[in-house]
Write an enzyme that holds these catalytic residues in place. Structure first.
Site, PDB file in Angstrom:
ATOM      1  N   GLU A 266       0.835  -1.208   0.000  1.00  0.00           N
ATOM      2  CA  GLU A 266       0.000   0.000   0.000  1.00  0.00           C
ATOM      3  C   GLU A 266       0.869   1.257   0.000  1.00  0.00           C
ATOM      4  O   GLU A 266       0.578   2.223  -0.702  1.00  0.00           O
ATOM      5  CB  GLU A 266      -0.925   0.027   1.230  1.00  0.00           C
ATOM      6  N   ARG A 270       0.651   3.832  -3.107  1.00  0.00           N
ATOM      7  CA  ARG A 270       0.029   5.130  -2.830  1.00  0.00           C
ATOM      8  C   ARG A 270       1.073   6.215  -2.597  1.00  0.00           C
ATOM      9  O   ARG A 270       0.972   7.307  -3.149  1.00  0.00           O
ATOM     10  CB  ARG A 270      -0.867   5.047  -1.598  1.00  0.00           C
TER      11      ARG A 270
HETATM   12  C1  DMJ Z   1      -6.448   0.779  -4.804  1.00  0.00           C
HETATM   13  O1  DMJ Z   1      -5.669   1.005  -3.693  1.00  0.00           O
HETATM   14  C2  DMJ Z   1      -5.642   0.184  -5.907  1.00  0.00           C
HETATM   15  O2  DMJ Z   1      -6.341   0.241  -7.088  1.00  0.00           O
HETATM   16  C3  DMJ Z   1      -5.274  -1.223  -5.632  1.00  0.00           C
HETATM   17  O3  DMJ Z   1      -4.552  -1.843  -6.660  1.00  0.00           O
HETATM   18  C4  DMJ Z   1      -6.545  -1.994  -5.452  1.00  0.00           C
HETATM   19  N1  DMJ Z   1      -7.490  -1.440  -4.604  1.00  0.00           N
HETATM   20  C5  DMJ Z   1      -7.619  -0.041  -4.369  1.00  0.00           C
HETATM   21  C6  DMJ Z   1      -8.920   0.527  -4.857  1.00  0.00           C
HETATM   22  O4  DMJ Z   1      -9.986  -0.302  -4.857  1.00  0.00           O
END
Ligand code: DMJ
Length: 641
Positions: A266, A270
């Site tokens: 994550e 992100r």
């Molecule tokens: C996001 O954080 C990214 O797209 C990830 O790959 C999958 N899920 C979430 C959104 O649903």
């Protein structure tokens, strides 16, 4: 862990609905720290007092109390005939004796003075109020953080910036489309302004409670996830004041030297993805520096017997571990397989091959492994290098691994043939074993569980429509038309999953079972948490076909979000898309600003904004430029730049 709703992740997995109030362990920890500090202070004052008293007592009484007098240890000159405890061991006479007496006296005085000083300081401290002591602790902490920041400021080598095409503009000619685009921008303003007002610096926003929110994927610190995730969307929408505000927060507050255990995946998609995209779009060095600082903190996660990283790592200690719910202590395919794009960019920008080597090592290891039916299982044990349960999914736990194989090839200017081959092989196996048509003619992607196909498709798997379309060009045996068509079929199925609900928003997962088609059956699967995947697929299909239905479907989704998810304090997920009165989960996910609103905005922009032959979007919708690596190697051999 088999119940998706309990998975503690939000990546391409299913986070739990947010039902309880947020906790602020950080604040609690700070309070406890101060209290502990005061107790320690009192204790140390007491000890100092005892020591002080010891030195103020006449020498004779000291000897009576402590058998092991200082003389025995420090002053080896005492004459045996005058009652020394170790006769004959240290006998010193004459001028030497005098010198040693003086030395003894000097030491005594120094110790006495030191203890008097410590006693005075402790007395002074105890006179201070709780607030003053707290302020002092804070100043000390700030000093340490400042010192660490200065230490961390390593200059990065200059590298040629890739050709950045289409980083702004995209005004559509059509007036109606222009208005729709403006509306999406207004929604972004609403989401951002409320986060700015009520959640600033927290990871996410609770738009109804109007306060900050976080989950375990971000660890226990306030890392401003929404700020980092939203930056590039703000930039392409021309919201420059907001962008600068976010930049300022990052400059002043974003600090990774924290005792906090985060999700490697994550934080990579992100934060590193968000920071790199913000860097490429704006050219502001600070984003690159922060991305590299964070990446360094993630590296210890790779210290496993196989080099397959842990799911979580403590940013301070570097200690890693896996999710408790994962099969047999395994790492997750969609997590360790979704690092490639960002890590290649990190090596490119730093000139340090370490990042590239880490992800290439993962790829090589996966290539060597047996794959049941040519499918990659979702679980891999990082200690033994063996697969866990034989579950395969293009939705949660598997999804972005396949996406990154394709995107590694695209990002390398289509030179990474190894990645393309792995993608093609994987997609062939997926098509053969997981993709089916329902009785009603809807194409869906099921999940493979121990030799059996579960006819259930997750919202997360809906991204695959866009992936098939994106991978059509360059596919084996000239099957471009086939893959574009497959992408369009998935888009239609996912649209149906929205259309068959009361709120016109898609459930977390839906079934194909007898008469049931594209509908959620279990209550725990009926929620919508502002996810982007369906809109993401509409956008890719729009770019490749210009079929107006995709803009129409995207607009339906935007209106449904506006109607059921918008509240005065931002946007919230809903707990049941089949109930016509929405119940809110009170979470504004950071990916709503990073992805959902970005893909909607792009859907109503012209194609010259972030053109797909120059930009590749990471799995959190952060655009990274295609790297033309013809004269560059990332692997650290002498040809590196
Ligand atoms: C996001 O954080 C990214 O797209 C990830 O790959 C999958 N899920 C979430 C959104 O649903």
């Amino acid at each position: 862990m088999t119940t998706p709703a309990l998975l503690p992740l939000s990546g391409r997995r299913i986070p739990p609905l947010n039902l309880g109030p947020p906790s602020f362990p950080h604040h609690r920890a700070t309070l406890r720290l101060s209290e502990k500090f005061i107790l320690l202070l009192i204790l140390s004052a007491f000890i100092t007092l005892c020591f002080g008293a010891f030195f103020f007592l006449p020498d004779s009484s000291k000897h009576k109390r402590f058998d092991l007098g200082l003389e025995d240890v420090l002053i080896p000159h005492v004459d045996a005939s005058k009652g020394a405890k170790n006769p004959g061991v240290f006998l010193i006479h004459g001028p030497d004796e005098h010198r040693h007496r003086e030395e003894e006296e000097r030491l005594r005085n120094k110790i006495r003075a030191d203890h008097e000083k410590a006693l005075e300081e402790a007395k002074e401290k105890l006179k201070k109020s709780r607030e003053e002591i707290r302020a002092e602790i804070q100043t000390e902490k700030n000093k340490v953080v400042q010192e660490m920041k200065t230490k961390e400021k390593k200059p990065l080598p200059p590298v040629p910036i890739p050709n950045l095409i289409g980083i702004n503009g995209g005004d559509p000619e059509d007036n109606d489309i222009r208005k729709k685009r403006e509306k999406i921008k207004e929604m972004m303003k609403h989401a951002w302004d409320n986060y700015r007002m009520y959640g600033w610096g927290h990871n996410e926003l609770r738009p109804i409670a109007r306060k900050g929110h976080s989950t375990n994927i971000f660890g226990s610190s306030q890392m401003g996830a929404t700020i980092v995730d939203a930056l590039d969307t703000l930039y392409i929408m021309g919201l420059h004041d907001e962008f600068r505000d976010g930049q300022k927060w990052i400059e002043d507050n974003l600090d990774f030297s924290v005792n906090s255990e985060v999700s490697v995946f994550e934080v990579n998609i992100r934060f590193i993805g968000g920071l790199l995209a913000a860097y490429y779009l704006s050219g502001e060095e600070i984003f690159k520096v922060k991305a590299v600082q964070l990446a360094e903190k993630l590296l210890p996660a790779f210290n496993t017997p196989t080099g397959i990283p842990w799911a979580m790592v403590n940013l301070k200690s570097g200690v890693g571990r896996n999710w408790g719910w994962a099969s047999a202590g395994s790492s997750i395919l969609a997590e360790f397989g979704t690092l490639h794009m960002e890590f290649v960019h990190l090596s490119y920008l730093t000139g340090d091959p370490v990042y590239y080597k880490k992800v290439m090592h993962i790829r090589k290891l996966l290539q060597k492994m047996d794959r049941p039916n040519g499918l990659y299982p979702n679980y891999l044990n990082p200690r033994t290098g063996r697969w866990g349960q034989y579950h395969t999914s293009v939705g949660g736990l598997g999804d972005s691994f396949y996406e990154y194989l394709l995107k590694a090839w695209l990002m390398s200017d289509k030179t990474d043939h190894e990645a393309r081959k792995m993608y093609d092989d994987a997609i062939e196996a997926i098509e053969k074993h997981l993709i089916k048509k329902s009785r009603g003619g809807l194409t869906f992607i099921g999940e493979w569980k121990n030799g059996h196909l579960e006819k259930k498709m997750g919202h997360l798997a809906c991204f695959a429509g866009g992936m098939f379309a994106l991978g059509a060009d360059g596919s084996r045996m000239d099957k471009a038309g086939h893959y574009l068509e497959l992408g369009a079929e998935i888009a239609r199925t996912c649209h149906e999953s929205y259309d068959r609900t009361a709120l016109k928003l898609g459930p977390e997962s839906f079934k194909f079972d007898g008469a049931v088609e594209a509908v959620a059956v279990r209550q725990a699967e009926k929620y919508y948490i502002l996810r982007p995947e369906v809109i993401e697929t509409y956008w890719y299909l729009w770019r490749f076909t210009h079929d107006p239905r995709y803009r129409q479907w995207g607009w339906e989704a935007a209106l449904a979000i506006e109607k059921s998810c918008r509240v005065s304090g931002g946007f919230s997920g809903v707990k049941d898309v089949y109930s016509s009165t929405p119940t809110h989960d009170d979470v504004q996910q950071s990916f709503f600003l990073a992805e959902t609103l970005k893909y909607l905005y792009l859907l109503f922009s012209s194609d010259d904004l972030l053109p797909l032959d120059h930009w590749v979007f990471n799995t959190e919708a952060h655009p990274l430029p295609v790297l033309h690596l013809a004269n560059t190697t990332l692997s650290g051999n002498p040809a590196v730049r």
